[in-house]
Scaffold this active site. Structure first.
Site, mmCIF file in Angstrom:
data_model
loop_
_atom_site.group_PDB
_atom_site.id
_atom_site.type_symbol
_atom_site.label_atom_id
_atom_site.label_comp_id
_atom_site.label_asym_id
_atom_site.label_seq_id
_atom_site.Cartn_x
_atom_site.Cartn_y
_atom_site.Cartn_z
ATOM 1 N N SER A 232 31.897 68.625 11.039
ATOM 2 C CA SER A 232 32.279 68.224 9.681
ATOM 3 C C SER A 232 32.761 69.461 8.915
ATOM 4 C CB SER A 232 31.112 67.517 9.006
ATOM 5 O OG SER A 232 31.539 66.797 7.872
ATOM 6 N N GLU A 353 33.484 56.872 12.999
ATOM 7 C CA GLU A 353 33.246 57.886 11.961
ATOM 8 C C GLU A 353 33.099 57.285 10.575
ATOM 9 O OE1 GLU A 353 32.924 61.187 12.198
ATOM 10 O OE2 GLU A 353 33.933 61.862 14.030
ATOM 11 N N HIS A 457 29.773 59.009 11.690
ATOM 12 C CA HIS A 457 29.891 60.444 11.443
ATOM 13 C C HIS A 457 28.526 61.116 11.595
ATOM 14 C CE1 HIS A 457 31.968 63.923 9.772
ATOM 15 N NE2 HIS A 457 30.987 64.104 8.905
#
Length: 538
Positions: A232, A353, A457
């Site tokens: 990320s 995600e 995610h």
């Protein structure tokens, strides 16, 4: 739903999703004379041999770490001076030497941040520390590969100490370094009177990499074999370092998880960096909010503002600034032009995600139904042409709106840009691409979501680390997948090729689908993720 409200909701949803990835209280830290076993904790007498095994000398002083069952940890080691006083919003300075032996048996403070991901948050600016996990042998036959991990958290939250890397270190026989770097306005404030504006957090990461090149040999690591990795915001940091001239020679390979370097500005999670004028405008807003805009010396005034007041005034979203000395060009543009450090890259995304954000948006009172779908799409993609194309490609029927919104978010911002980034990288350097696709991955939040979140995610992280010091509950098949992933990641760090004799073959640049029962190369994931549409939309 206005665009601003939608984006704010999206950001809050991510924060909520990641906040409970870590426990509500920090795990109890073992002492330097504690050995952990599977069944119990055994206290031993610290004799000379054990003290020697956990004491390491660096160029600025000795540190005493913790001996565990099969590995050692050294926590809270300063790699730069505290960025306080006149060093607030200054490039990192070297850490001062210390006398005697420094206690490195527990983490130092996280960098200042609100109470979201790190329990209780932090207001301590003395935070430029790193943590080292290394297998037991103090003198390995040859130095071990080093993986330097940059945490995620939207450039506003997170800490290196949240990632317990002992499984990666012991199974892969590597040294793992996790890093704190300045966050939020303290890490990325841009102002005309500040050299290094907008990139202080990235400069911290480079200082940590220089420390590793100099010191990691004392911990059994190979200073000439360093892999920079992150997820990320940590992955976007790797993108930035790949294209920063100042990072040349600081690392030898790169791992990028859930952070496509080539996102476009019209997508909700993009860009990973902003132009310097935009960053300076945000800095001017902050100065106004804290009462410094009319000061004769704005910088001096800002350095007097308390950390809690700065945290309250800063924007939710933070990004590094480009068109700066450290980051001259937007990383996506630099990679597209082939102007990046030519090191091997392992890059990938998770199949679902966007589902965590979609669930957060729905739970915040924004239903996704056939009637509301056009408004939801236009909130993120205000172009009527884009809205029409997206609605046609992703129809909502009945009550299936949540997963459809999740697919739009995930495809637009992760899956398709990742495929594009990997294709660009592969023209210049060895590149391996994966997609983590365990639809039954351990949940990151308590409670029942409005729909199954799948491989959302950050859901790959428990397969590589024990988050917050607490192992995740995995099935036998998921444990095998975790072992396979660690094998791939660490073998890549060792040899530039993730393939091992015992792992399923992973062809270069052909995406590998990672699920507990099927680890297979896939010719393309573009159709699964509607990438033809997103490539058409730019």
């Amino acid at each position: 739903m206005t665009t601003h409200h939608a984006l704010t909701t999206l950001t809050c949803a991510l924060t909520a999703a990641l906040a409970t990835t870590w426990p509500t209280a920090p795990p109890t830290q073992p002492t330097a004379t504690t050995v952990r076993t599977a069944a119990t904790t055994v206290r031993t007498v610290a004799g000379p041999e054990r003290t020697a095994a956990t004491t390491v000398r660096t160029h600025v002083g000795a540190v005493r770490g913790t001996a565990h069952d099969g590995y050692r940890t050294f926590e809270g080691i300063p790699y730069a001076a505290p960025p306080v006083g006149n060093l607030r919003w200054a490039p990192p300075h070297p850490a001062a030497p210390w006398p005697g032996v420094r206690d490195a048996t527990r983490p130092a403070s996280a960098c200042p941040q609100p109470a979201d991901e790190v329990p209780g948050g932090s207001t301590d600016e003395d935070c430029l520390h790193l943590n080292i996990t290394t297998p037991d042998a103090t003198a390995p036959a040859r130095p071990r590969p080093v993986i330097v991990w940059l945490h995620g958290g939207g450039f506003t939250t997170g800490a290196g100490s949240s990632y317990d890397a002992h499984r990666m270190a012991t199974r892969g026989d590597v040294v793992v370094v996790t890093v704190n770097y300045r966050l939020g306005a303290l890490g990325f404030l841009a102002h005309s009177g500040l050299p290094g504006s907008g990139t202080f957090g990235l400069a911290d990461q480079q200082a940590a990499l220089r420390w590793v090149r100099t010191e990691i040999g004392a911990f059994g690591g190979d200073a000439h074999n360093v892999t920079l990795a992150g997820e990320s915001a940590g992955g976007y940091s790797v993108c930035a370092q790949l294209t920063s001239p100042a990072a040349e020679g600081l690392f030898d390979r790169a791992i990028i998880e859930s952070a496509p370097c080539t996102g476009t500005p019209d997508r909700p999670f993009a860009p990973s960096s902003v132009p310097l004028p935009t960053a300076r405008a945000t800095g001017d807003e902050l100065a106004t909010k804290v009462g410094c805009a009319s000061s004769h010396d704005v910088t001096a005034c800002l350095r007097q503002v308390t950390v809690p007041r700065l945290l309250a005034a800063q924007n939710t979203d933070q990004q590094p600034a480009y068109a700066t000395p450290l980051l001259p060009t937007d990383p996506g543009a630099a990679i597209a032009a082939g102007r990046f450090h030519h090191v091997p890259v392992l890059i990938g995304n998770n199949h679902d995600e966007g589902n965590g954000w979609a669930a957060g948006i729905i739970q915040a009172g924004n239903p996704v139904t056939p009637d509301t779908w056009p408004d939801v799409v236009s909130a993120f993609f205000p172009s009527p042409v884009q809205t029409k194309a997206i609605i046609r490609e992703y129809p909502v029927h009945g009550t299936d709106g949540g997963p459809v919104l999740g697919a739009v978010i995930g495809d637009a911002n992760f899956a398709c840009p990742t495929a594009h980034t990997a294709a660009l990288l592969a023209t210049q350097v060895p590149t391996w691409r994966y997609e983590f696709a365990d639809k039954h991955a351990p949940p990151l939040t308590p409670g029942t979501p409005p729909f199954p979140l799948g491989a959302q995610h950050a859901s790959e992280l428990p397969y590589l680390f024990d988050l917050g010091g607490h192992p995740r509950t995995l099935t036998a098949a998921q444990h095998r997948l975790a072992n396979t992933m660690i094998n791939y990641w660490t073998h890549f760090a060792r040899t530039t090729n993730p393939n091992t004799p015992s792992s399923p073959p992973w062809p270069q640049q052909t995406p590998l689908s990672l699920t507990p029962n099927h680890i297979t190369p896939t010719p393309t994931t573009n159709s699964d993720h509607h990438c033809t549409l997103w490539n058409t939309l730019g």
